[in-house]
Design an enzyme around this catalytic site. Structure first.
Site, PDB file in Angstrom:
ATOM      1  N   SER A  91       1.890   5.244  -2.407  1.00  0.00           N
ATOM      2  CA  SER A  91       3.329   5.014  -2.209  1.00  0.00           C
ATOM      3  C   SER A  91       4.217   6.098  -2.813  1.00  0.00           C
ATOM      4  O   SER A  91       5.368   6.263  -2.413  1.00  0.00           O
ATOM      5  CB  SER A  91       3.714   3.675  -2.829  1.00  0.00           C
ATOM      6  OG  SER A  91       3.501   3.706  -4.225  1.00  0.00           O
ATOM      7  N   PHE A 123       4.031   5.680   5.065  1.00  0.00           N
ATOM      8  CA  PHE A 123       3.218   4.913   6.018  1.00  0.00           C
ATOM      9  C   PHE A 123       1.795   4.811   5.489  1.00  0.00           C
ATOM     10  O   PHE A 123       1.365   5.625   4.671  1.00  0.00           O
ATOM     11  CB  PHE A 123       3.229   5.579   7.402  1.00  0.00           C
ATOM     12  CG  PHE A 123       3.010   7.073   7.394  1.00  0.00           C
ATOM     13  CD1 PHE A 123       1.732   7.598   7.418  1.00  0.00           C
ATOM     14  CD2 PHE A 123       4.094   7.951   7.364  1.00  0.00           C
ATOM     15  CE1 PHE A 123       1.529   8.974   7.415  1.00  0.00           C
ATOM     16  CE2 PHE A 123       3.899   9.340   7.359  1.00  0.00           C
ATOM     17  CZ  PHE A 123       2.600   9.849   7.381  1.00  0.00           C
ATOM     18  N   ALA A 181       0.839  -1.206   0.000  1.00  0.00           N
ATOM     19  CA  ALA A 181       0.000   0.000   0.000  1.00  0.00           C
ATOM     20  C   ALA A 181       0.874   1.256   0.000  1.00  0.00           C
ATOM     21  O   ALA A 181       1.835   1.343  -0.766  1.00  0.00           O
ATOM     22  CB  ALA A 181      -0.985  -0.035   1.161  1.00  0.00           C
ATOM     23  N   CYS A 182       0.559   2.208   0.861  1.00  0.00           N
ATOM     24  CA  CYS A 182       1.264   3.501   0.833  1.00  0.00           C
ATOM     25  C   CYS A 182       2.754   3.381   1.129  1.00  0.00           C
ATOM     26  O   CYS A 182       3.512   4.315   0.875  1.00  0.00           O
ATOM     27  CB  CYS A 182       0.651   4.465   1.843  1.00  0.00           C
ATOM     28  SG  CYS A 182      -0.924   5.082   1.299  1.00  0.00           S
ATOM     29  N   SER A 183       3.170   2.274   1.729  1.00  0.00           N
ATOM     30  CA  SER A 183       4.584   2.132   2.068  1.00  0.00           C
ATOM     31  C   SER A 183       5.384   1.413   0.990  1.00  0.00           C
ATOM     32  O   SER A 183       6.567   1.120   1.188  1.00  0.00           O
ATOM     33  CB  SER A 183       4.730   1.377   3.394  1.00  0.00           C
ATOM     34  OG  SER A 183       4.142   2.112   4.422  1.00  0.00           O
TER      35      SER A 183
END
Ligand code: CO8
Length: 372
Positions: A333, A358, A155-157
């Protein structure tokens, strides 16, 4: 053991932007139509009326002013409310690969490298447009890179997890260099008909070239250390997936798009990230005074203000913790990498900075870099 360095970055920015006012106008038109169509059920208490969205709320709650998207017309059509991206033939480049190739060519050019200098492609993103073949292998093919490619999703990381993966392979000696690309088409898995989240995301692609730190002639960033952590949470979730047909659930369900409990995420992620960064810096032997720049994940301005203050022990000064979310919104990301790509050239030899992403998982990743 070898060392690794970031030698080039690239950002592909789509052509279409949507301002908060445009977004809110479309949402409110959709909500009015919905309420008119369901007037009886709403009056009977069987269906909830859709409340209006507001630009003032969006700016105050998130700091976002606009976002880039691959297609604007579908998103702003109150009868549709999601992008129009025509299906591509198998012989054509896929959307994610095309965006990633653009960003990768910029990263290679900045580093003064060609495809021949790259050993691997990691496509790290919060969603992939198909299951297989891996998007990374298609990017590898389009760029005519030898070696191998693979996809990953945190995901965002995803970007920092990808950078650590590339760095570890370089440290071990199995590769000399890797492109870590993050093509994010968030507009396709955002629920634009939900006012709680319709303003959060945008589309973009980033690329980072990570190379063995040996004989590098151009300015670059030495990767001093990396750190990753995950901690399971359902507070950011998307239930779409390959088992959908087997569940006899092919209809357009809300949980097939991005869902989150934003307040809980806000509260739970802040201490997780602050402690993660503090632990990483301590183990790397650097203090807040040593840190020239923080390139944080770009989800919410207040979150970044809070983390910056916690990490530095004071409010960050102008430029110390650059935000790009006002222009790009949350690009999953890619956010921290856009900030790094746009706000790192001015650092001088020996200056130290920290990239941190995060999000869903929960997940958090940090990379401490030093300008050389
Ligand atoms: N207009 C007007 N009012 C609104 C709107 C709107 N658009 N939206 C909500 N409101 C109302 C609410 O209904 C609520 O009303 P009431 O008080 O009457 O109940 C009031 O405003 C306050 O709402 P919230 O409590 O939701 O508002 P917050 O101040 O908490 O702000 C945020 C909402 C901005 C979402 C905030 O909670 C936040 O940023 N949280 C953190 C989110 C975050 O960082 N998430 C990370 C997700 S990204 C990730 O991990 C990647 C996932 C994969 C990518 C997915 C791509 C699609």
């Amino acid at each position: 053991m070898y060392s690794a360095a970031i030698t080039g970055t690239g950002v592909f920015t789509p052509q279409h932007t949507i301002s908060n006012d445009e977004l809110v106008d479309a949402f409110n038109a959709y909500a009015e139509r919905f309420n008119a169509e369901h007037a009886e059920a709403i009056a009977a208490g069987e269906v909830e009326a859709k409340p209006q969205s507001s630009s003032d709320f969006i700016l105050a709650a998130s700091g976002i002013e606009r976002r880039y998207v691959l297609d604007k017309s579908g998103v702003l059509d109150p009868d549709r409310m999601f992008p129009r991206l025509p299906a591509r033939a198998d012989e054509e480049p896929s959307y994610m690969a095309e965006m990633a190739v653009d960003a990768s060519l910029q990263a290679l050019s900045q580093a003064g490298r060609s495809a021949d200098d790259v050993d691997a492609v990691i496509c790290a993103a919060s969603n992939h447009e198909r299951a297989y073949p891996a998007i990374a292998v298609e990017i590898q093919n389009l760029l005519e890179i030898n070696g191998f490619g693979f996809d990953m999703n945190v995901a965002c990381s995803s970007a920092t997890f990808g950078i650590q993966t590339a760095t570890d392979m370089i440290r071990a000696g199995s590769i000399r260099s890797a492109l870590v690309v993050c093509p994010e088409i968030c507009s396709a898995h955002l629920e634009w008909r939900d006012r709680d989240c319709h303003f959060i995301f945008g589309d973009v692609a980033t690329a980072v070239l990570v190379e063995r730190d040996e004989g590098l002639e151009r300015p670059h960033f030495k990767i001093r250390s990396t750190r990753l952590a995950t901690d399971f949470s359902n507070n950011i979730r998307n239930n779409d997936g390959f088992l959908r047909r087997t569940h006899d659930q092919m209809e357009d369900r809300r949980d097939m798009q991005f869902m989150q409990n934003g307040r809980k995420v806000f509260k739970e992620v802040l201490p997780l990230v602050s402690q993660h960064i503090a632990g990483h810096m301590a183990d790397d032997g650097i203090s807040a005074d040593d840190l020239k720049r923080l390139w944080l994940h770009q989800a919410n301005k207040s979150m970044n203000d809070y983390i910056g203050k916690k990490v530095l022990g004071r409010a960050p000064e102008d430029g110390e913790q650059p935000n790009i979310l006002q222009d790009y919104a949350n690009t999953s990301s890619a956010g921290s990498i856009i900030a790094f790509a746009k706000y790192s050239d001015d650092l001088g030899a020996g200056d130290i900075g920290l990239i941190c992403s995060f999000g869903a998982g929960y997940s958090v990743g940090s990379v401490i870099v030093e300008r050389a």
